[in-house]
Design a protein around this motif. Structure first.
Motif, PDB file in Angstrom:
ATOM      1  N   ILE A   6       0.838  -1.207   0.000  1.00 51.47           N
ATOM      2  CA  ILE A   6       0.000   0.000   0.000  1.00 51.47           C
ATOM      3  C   ILE A   6       0.869   1.251   0.000  1.00 51.47           C
ATOM      4  O   ILE A   6       0.639   2.195  -0.765  1.00 51.47           O
ATOM      5  N   VAL A   7       1.891   1.285   0.855  1.00 49.18           N
ATOM      6  CA  VAL A   7       2.783   2.447   0.929  1.00 49.18           C
ATOM      7  C   VAL A   7       3.439   2.703  -0.421  1.00 49.18           C
ATOM      8  O   VAL A   7       3.487   3.830  -0.906  1.00 49.18           O
ATOM      9  N   ARG A   8       3.922   1.646  -1.039  1.00 50.50           N
ATOM     10  CA  ARG A   8       4.600   1.811  -2.325  1.00 50.50           C
ATOM     11  C   ARG A   8       3.638   2.251  -3.427  1.00 50.50           C
ATOM     12  O   ARG A   8       3.998   3.077  -4.275  1.00 50.50           O
ATOM     13  N   LEU A   9       2.434   1.733  -3.424  1.00 46.43           N
ATOM     14  CA  LEU A   9       1.452   2.168  -4.419  1.00 46.43           C
ATOM     15  C   LEU A   9       1.085   3.639  -4.219  1.00 46.43           C
ATOM     16  O   LEU A   9       0.995   4.403  -5.180  1.00 46.43           O
ATOM     17  N   GLU A  10       0.875   4.029  -2.964  1.00 48.62           N
ATOM     18  CA  GLU A  10       0.538   5.424  -2.683  1.00 48.62           C
ATOM     19  C   GLU A  10       1.675   6.353  -3.090  1.00 48.62           C
ATOM     20  O   GLU A  10       1.441   7.411  -3.674  1.00 48.62           O
ATOM     21  N   ARG A  11       2.912   5.963  -2.800  1.00 50.75           N
ATOM     22  CA  ARG A  11       4.061   6.783  -3.197  1.00 50.75           C
ATOM     23  C   ARG A  11       4.135   6.919  -4.719  1.00 50.75           C
ATOM     24  O   ARG A  11       4.474   7.984  -5.234  1.00 50.75           O
ATOM     25  N   SER A  12       3.839   5.843  -5.431  1.00 49.00           N
ATOM     26  CA  SER A  12       3.923   5.914  -6.895  1.00 49.00           C
ATOM     27  C   SER A  12       2.879   6.875  -7.448  1.00 49.00           C
ATOM     28  O   SER A  12       3.137   7.575  -8.427  1.00 49.00           O
ATOM     29  N   LEU A  13       1.726   6.924  -6.832  1.00 51.35           N
ATOM     30  CA  LEU A  13       0.695   7.853  -7.294  1.00 51.35           C
ATOM     31  C   LEU A  13       1.076   9.290  -6.985  1.00 51.35           C
ATOM     32  O   LEU A  13       0.828  10.193  -7.783  1.00 51.35           O
ATOM     33  N   ILE A  14       1.679   9.507  -5.833  1.00 55.54           N
ATOM     34  CA  ILE A  14       2.118  10.858  -5.473  1.00 55.54           C
ATOM     35  C   ILE A  14       3.188  11.320  -6.443  1.00 55.54           C
ATOM     36  O   ILE A  14       3.151  12.436  -6.940  1.00 55.54           O
ATOM     37  N   SER A  15       4.142  10.446  -6.738  1.00 56.49           N
ATOM     38  CA  SER A  15       5.226  10.850  -7.639  1.00 56.49           C
ATOM     39  C   SER A  15       4.708  11.084  -9.055  1.00 56.49           C
ATOM     40  O   SER A  15       5.266  11.892  -9.783  1.00 56.49           O
ATOM     41  N   ASP A  16       3.648  10.402  -9.442  1.00 58.47           N
ATOM     42  CA  ASP A  16       3.051  10.640 -10.761  1.00 58.47           C
ATOM     43  C   ASP A  16       2.458  12.043 -10.846  1.00 58.47           C
ATOM     44  O   ASP A  16       2.395  12.630 -11.916  1.00 58.47           O
ATOM     45  N   ASP A  17       2.018  12.576  -9.694  1.00 56.97           N
ATOM     46  CA  ASP A  17       1.397  13.894  -9.665  1.00 56.97           C
ATOM     47  C   ASP A  17       2.417  15.024  -9.577  1.00 56.97           C
ATOM     48  O   ASP A  17       2.050  16.190  -9.632  1.00 56.97           O
ATOM     49  N   THR A  18       3.693  14.704  -9.426  1.00 56.39           N
ATOM     50  CA  THR A  18       4.718  15.721  -9.276  1.00 56.39           C
ATOM     51  C   THR A  18       5.110  16.263 -10.646  1.00 56.39           C
ATOM     52  O   THR A  18       5.509  15.516 -11.523  1.00 56.39           O
ATOM     53  N   SER A  19       4.990  17.570 -10.788  1.00 53.64           N
ATOM     54  CA  SER A  19       5.310  18.195 -12.075  1.00 53.64           C
ATOM     55  C   SER A  19       6.816  18.404 -12.195  1.00 53.64           C
ATOM     56  O   SER A  19       7.525  18.475 -11.191  1.00 53.64           O
ATOM     57  N   PRO A  20       7.311  18.536 -13.417  1.00 54.71           N
ATOM     58  CA  PRO A  20       8.737  18.828 -13.602  1.00 54.71           C
ATOM     59  C   PRO A  20       9.171  20.107 -12.884  1.00 54.71           C
ATOM     60  O   PRO A  20      10.274  20.197 -12.375  1.00 54.71           O
ATOM     61  N   GLN A  21       8.282  21.084 -12.841  1.00 51.77           N
ATOM     62  CA  GLN A  21       8.591  22.337 -12.139  1.00 51.77           C
ATOM     63  C   GLN A  21       8.755  22.072 -10.648  1.00 51.77           C
ATOM     64  O   GLN A  21       9.670  22.601 -10.017  1.00 51.77           O
ATOM     65  N   ASP A  22       7.878  21.230 -10.067  1.00 56.01           N
ATOM     66  CA  ASP A  22       7.992  20.881  -8.655  1.00 56.01           C
ATOM     67  C   ASP A  22       9.323  20.190  -8.384  1.00 56.01           C
ATOM     68  O   ASP A  22       9.984  20.458  -7.384  1.00 56.01           O
ATOM     69  N   ILE A  23       9.720  19.316  -9.283  1.00 58.43           N
ATOM     70  CA  ILE A  23      10.974  18.584  -9.117  1.00 58.43           C
ATOM     71  C   ILE A  23      12.146  19.561  -9.154  1.00 58.43           C
ATOM     72  O   ILE A  23      13.060  19.475  -8.331  1.00 58.43           O
ATOM     73  N   GLN A  24      12.125  20.512 -10.088  1.00 60.89           N
ATOM     74  CA  GLN A  24      13.200  21.503 -10.162  1.00 60.89           C
ATOM     75  C   GLN A  24      13.257  22.351  -8.902  1.00 60.89           C
ATOM     76  O   GLN A  24      14.337  22.659  -8.395  1.00 60.89           O
ATOM     77  N   GLU A  25      12.098  22.742  -8.387  1.00 61.53           N
ATOM     78  CA  GLU A  25      12.061  23.535  -7.154  1.00 61.53           C
ATOM     79  C   GLU A  25      12.615  22.737  -5.981  1.00 61.53           C
ATOM     80  O   GLU A  25      13.356  23.270  -5.154  1.00 61.53           O
ATOM     81  N   LEU A  26      12.265  21.456  -5.925  1.00 53.93           N
ATOM     82  CA  LEU A  26      12.785  20.612  -4.855  1.00 53.93           C
ATOM     83  C   LEU A  26      14.295  20.437  -4.964  1.00 53.93           C
ATOM     84  O   LEU A  26      15.014  20.462  -3.955  1.00 53.93           O
ATOM     85  N   LYS A  27      14.794  20.267  -6.178  1.00 50.99           N
ATOM     86  CA  LYS A  27      16.239  20.147  -6.378  1.00 50.99           C
ATOM     87  C   LYS A  27      16.950  21.422  -5.939  1.00 50.99           C
ATOM     88  O   LYS A  27      18.001  21.369  -5.299  1.00 50.99           O
ATOM     89  N   ALA A  28      16.389  22.571  -6.295  1.00 53.65           N
ATOM     90  CA  ALA A  28      16.991  23.850  -5.899  1.00 53.65           C
ATOM     91  C   ALA A  28      16.983  23.994  -4.378  1.00 53.65           C
ATOM     92  O   ALA A  28      17.960  24.447  -3.778  1.00 53.65           O
ATOM     93  N   MET A  29      15.895  23.591  -3.757  1.00 51.38           N
ATOM     94  CA  MET A  29      15.794  23.654  -2.312  1.00 51.38           C
ATOM     95  C   MET A  29      16.827  22.736  -1.652  1.00 51.38           C
ATOM     96  O   MET A  29      17.489  23.115  -0.687  1.00 51.38           O
ATOM     97  N   LEU A  30      16.984  21.546  -2.198  1.00 52.75           N
ATOM     98  CA  LEU A  30      17.972  20.610  -1.665  1.00 52.75           C
ATOM     99  C   LEU A  30      19.386  21.154  -1.819  1.00 52.75           C
ATOM    100  O   LEU A  30      20.214  21.008  -0.917  1.00 52.75           O
ATOM    101  N   THR A  31      19.655  21.809  -2.929  1.00 54.00           N
ATOM    102  CA  THR A  31      20.970  22.412  -3.142  1.00 54.00           C
ATOM    103  C   THR A  31      21.232  23.499  -2.103  1.00 54.00           C
ATOM    104  O   THR A  31      22.313  23.556  -1.508  1.00 54.00           O
ATOM    105  N   ARG A  32      20.225  24.350  -1.868  1.00 55.08           N
ATOM    106  CA  ARG A  32      20.385  25.403  -0.856  1.00 55.08           C
ATOM    107  C   ARG A  32      20.599  24.800   0.528  1.00 55.08           C
ATOM    108  O   ARG A  32      21.457  25.258   1.286  1.00 55.08           O
ATOM    109  N   LEU A  33      19.841  23.774   0.863  1.00 54.42           N
ATOM    110  CA  LEU A  33      19.993  23.135   2.165  1.00 54.42           C
ATOM    111  C   LEU A  33      21.366  22.486   2.307  1.00 54.42           C
ATOM    112  O   LEU A  33      21.993  22.551   3.369  1.00 54.42           O
TER     113      LEU A  33
END
Length: 92
Positions: A42-69
């Motif tokens: 169940i956890v893995r299925l739910e995670r896969s659905l969440i990641s499907d909803d992540t836009s490329p822009q969201d991913i770029q923002e998260l990468k930038a945030m991780l770089t700053r951190l």
């Protein structure tokens, strides 16, 4: 008898067939995570659905945030090293 409040009745049962190797890998992950095989699936299925909803822009923002951190963590590590040296020289 099991406590019915712990087991939601709205979850529809679903038989799932999988290769033995996949089941073994999922079971190992479940054991490591302290979950049942069902909960791991169940956890893995739910995670896969969440990641499907992540836009490329969201991913770029998260990468930038991780770089700053990461940069902040590096800076803090340097500051801690400086403070450790100051404390060491005061003790000497």
């Amino acid at each position: 008898m099991a406590d019915p409040s712990k087991y939601p009745t709205r979850i529809a049962p679903y038989g799932l067939r999988m290769r033995p190797e996949l089941k073994a890998a999922l079971q190992e992950a479940a054991d490591e995570g302290g979950r049942t095989l069902h909960a791991e699936i169940i956890v893995r299925l739910e995670r896969s659905l969440i990641s499907d909803d992540t836009s490329p822009q969201d991913i770029q923002e998260l990468k930038a945030m991780l770089t700053r951190l990461n940069d902040q963590a590096t800076q803090l590590t340097l500051e801690v090293d400086v403070l450790k040296k100051r404390v060491a020289t005061k003790k000497a």
